[in-house]
Design a protein around this motif. Sequence first.
Motif, PDB file in Angstrom:
ATOM      1  N   SER A 104       0.856  -1.181   0.021  1.00 28.64           N
ATOM      2  CA  SER A 104      -0.012   0.162   0.020  1.00 28.64           C
ATOM      3  C   SER A 104       0.856   1.095   0.012  1.00 28.64           C
ATOM      4  O   SER A 104       0.543   2.392  -0.188  1.00 28.64           O
ATOM      5  CB  SER A 104      -0.868   0.117   1.214  1.00 28.64           C
ATOM      6  N   GLY A 105       2.144   1.019   0.235  1.00 32.30           N
ATOM      7  CA  GLY A 105       3.061   2.331   0.349  1.00 32.30           C
ATOM      8  C   GLY A 105       4.100   2.146   0.921  1.00 32.30           C
ATOM      9  O   GLY A 105       4.571   1.060   1.488  1.00 32.30           O
ATOM     10  N   ARG A 106       5.032   3.265   0.785  1.00 33.33           N
ATOM     11  CA  ARG A 106       6.370   2.988   1.652  1.00 33.33           C
ATOM     12  C   ARG A 106       6.529   3.673   3.011  1.00 33.33           C
ATOM     13  O   ARG A 106       7.481   3.833   3.691  1.00 33.33           O
ATOM     14  CB  ARG A 106       7.540   3.738   0.851  1.00 33.33           C
ATOM     15  N   CYS A 107       5.343   4.340   3.436  1.00 29.70           N
ATOM     16  CA  CYS A 107       5.116   4.902   4.836  1.00 29.70           C
ATOM     17  C   CYS A 107       4.225   4.325   5.786  1.00 29.70           C
ATOM     18  O   CYS A 107       3.325   4.006   5.128  1.00 29.70           O
ATOM     19  CB  CYS A 107       5.064   6.329   4.689  1.00 29.70           C
ATOM     20  N   ALA A 108       4.516   3.939   6.914  1.00 28.48           N
ATOM     21  CA  ALA A 108       3.311   3.690   7.857  1.00 28.48           C
ATOM     22  C   ALA A 108       3.602   4.359   9.255  1.00 28.48           C
ATOM     23  O   ALA A 108       4.809   4.647   9.615  1.00 28.48           O
ATOM     24  CB  ALA A 108       3.708   2.061   8.200  1.00 28.48           C
ATOM     25  N   LEU A 109       2.411   4.452   9.735  1.00 28.17           N
ATOM     26  CA  LEU A 109       2.367   4.947  11.063  1.00 28.17           C
ATOM     27  C   LEU A 109       1.895   3.867  12.181  1.00 28.17           C
ATOM     28  O   LEU A 109       0.623   3.382  11.840  1.00 28.17           O
ATOM     29  CB  LEU A 109       1.515   6.190  11.369  1.00 28.17           C
ATOM     30  N   VAL A 110       2.525   3.496  13.149  1.00 29.50           N
ATOM     31  CA  VAL A 110       2.090   2.533  14.055  1.00 29.50           C
ATOM     32  C   VAL A 110       1.923   3.152  15.315  1.00 29.50           C
ATOM     33  O   VAL A 110       2.773   3.937  16.034  1.00 29.50           O
ATOM     34  CB  VAL A 110       3.023   1.438  14.219  1.00 29.50           C
ATOM     35  N   LEU A 111       0.497   3.173  15.937  1.00 30.11           N
ATOM     36  CA  LEU A 111       0.346   3.445  17.212  1.00 30.11           C
ATOM     37  C   LEU A 111       0.741   2.471  18.528  1.00 30.11           C
ATOM     38  O   LEU A 111      -0.084   1.357  18.159  1.00 30.11           O
ATOM     39  CB  LEU A 111      -1.135   3.985  17.346  1.00 30.11           C
ATOM     40  N   ALA A 112       1.432   2.456  19.275  1.00 26.72           N
ATOM     41  CA  ALA A 112       1.656   1.582  20.472  1.00 26.72           C
ATOM     42  C   ALA A 112       2.132   2.112  21.689  1.00 26.72           C
ATOM     43  O   ALA A 112       2.614   3.425  21.614  1.00 26.72           O
ATOM     44  CB  ALA A 112       2.748   0.774  19.672  1.00 26.72           C
ATOM     45  N   ASP A 113       1.801   1.494  22.592  1.00 27.13           N
ATOM     46  CA  ASP A 113       2.085   1.942  24.011  1.00 27.13           C
ATOM     47  C   ASP A 113       3.352   1.406  24.243  1.00 27.13           C
ATOM     48  O   ASP A 113       3.842   0.478  24.924  1.00 27.13           O
ATOM     49  CB  ASP A 113       0.941   1.135  25.042  1.00 27.13           C
ATOM     50  N   LEU A 114       4.430   2.402  24.120  1.00 29.15           N
ATOM     51  CA  LEU A 114       5.964   2.153  24.263  1.00 29.15           C
ATOM     52  C   LEU A 114       6.193   2.924  25.526  1.00 29.15           C
ATOM     53  O   LEU A 114       7.446   2.450  26.054  1.00 29.15           O
ATOM     54  CB  LEU A 114       6.634   2.808  23.031  1.00 29.15           C
ATOM     55  N   LEU A 115       5.505   3.810  26.333  1.00 28.23           N
ATOM     56  CA  LEU A 115       5.819   4.126  27.514  1.00 28.23           C
ATOM     57  C   LEU A 115       4.566   3.887  28.425  1.00 28.23           C
ATOM     58  O   LEU A 115       3.749   4.677  28.429  1.00 28.23           O
ATOM     59  CB  LEU A 115       5.898   5.862  27.630  1.00 28.23           C
ATOM     60  N   PRO A 116       4.531   2.824  29.029  1.00 29.12           N
ATOM     61  CA  PRO A 116       3.380   2.422  29.790  1.00 29.12           C
ATOM     62  C   PRO A 116       2.853   3.556  31.091  1.00 29.12           C
ATOM     63  O   PRO A 116       1.880   3.721  31.286  1.00 29.12           O
ATOM     64  CB  PRO A 116       3.710   1.171  30.354  1.00 29.12           C
ATOM     65  N   GLN A 117       3.959   4.107  31.504  1.00 31.65           N
ATOM     66  CA  GLN A 117       3.739   5.116  32.508  1.00 31.65           C
ATOM     67  C   GLN A 117       3.166   6.159  31.931  1.00 31.65           C
ATOM     68  O   GLN A 117       2.709   7.126  32.827  1.00 31.65           O
ATOM     69  CB  GLN A 117       4.966   5.443  33.109  1.00 31.65           C
TER      70      GLN A 117
END
Length: 210
Positions: free
Chosen positions: A117-130
Amino acid sequence: MRSQLARFEAGRATVAQLPLWEMKHDWGLAGQRGLERLGARDEAALAERLQQLATAEGRWQFEHAAETGAPALDRLRAAVTLWPAGAAWPEGLAETLAGDLRAPDLGGCAAATGGGSGRCALVLADLLPQVPGPEAVFLNAAGYFSADGVQVLRRQESGDWVRGGQIVLGDRDTVSVAEMIAALRAGAPETASVTVQVLRLGRWQVGITP
């Protein structure tokens, strides 16, 4: 100038292709008449650019406005694949990314590669649980062949999105952003605790420093 206006009015040119700055600042009375002619048209995108032209204090500010206004944000959201599927863009995030990306970058993002679908992606993720809410991992494989193609962003208490100190781990020195995006297409990413929370993308792991 007449031919350029005629092309626009015939639908053979876009608002972005109109020499609006030159019409206002370089082409004298003919340019002013051309702007008046354009101002009489009932087109939202054109009206927005004319308003930006009227308020810009310099050419850079005017050109930058084209890359951060509503049409540019729509192009950004269309060009960048968002994960997880069905998620909504967090408020203010598109504006932050648009401030860094230029039109050629968006074109590269939108260009499909390998049936994807393309060369760019944005992932939403909980990388700072605090910290409440997800962080964002922006992957840009459009001309980037190193960790420069990975951005990790976090939201401040003010609501503004800022870049964080990213952590990119793998089993070799050369970072492949395209490979990370391919891993996304192959299956949903997961977070995992190492010394910090990271996002697993195939052989790669991406995180943000607290």
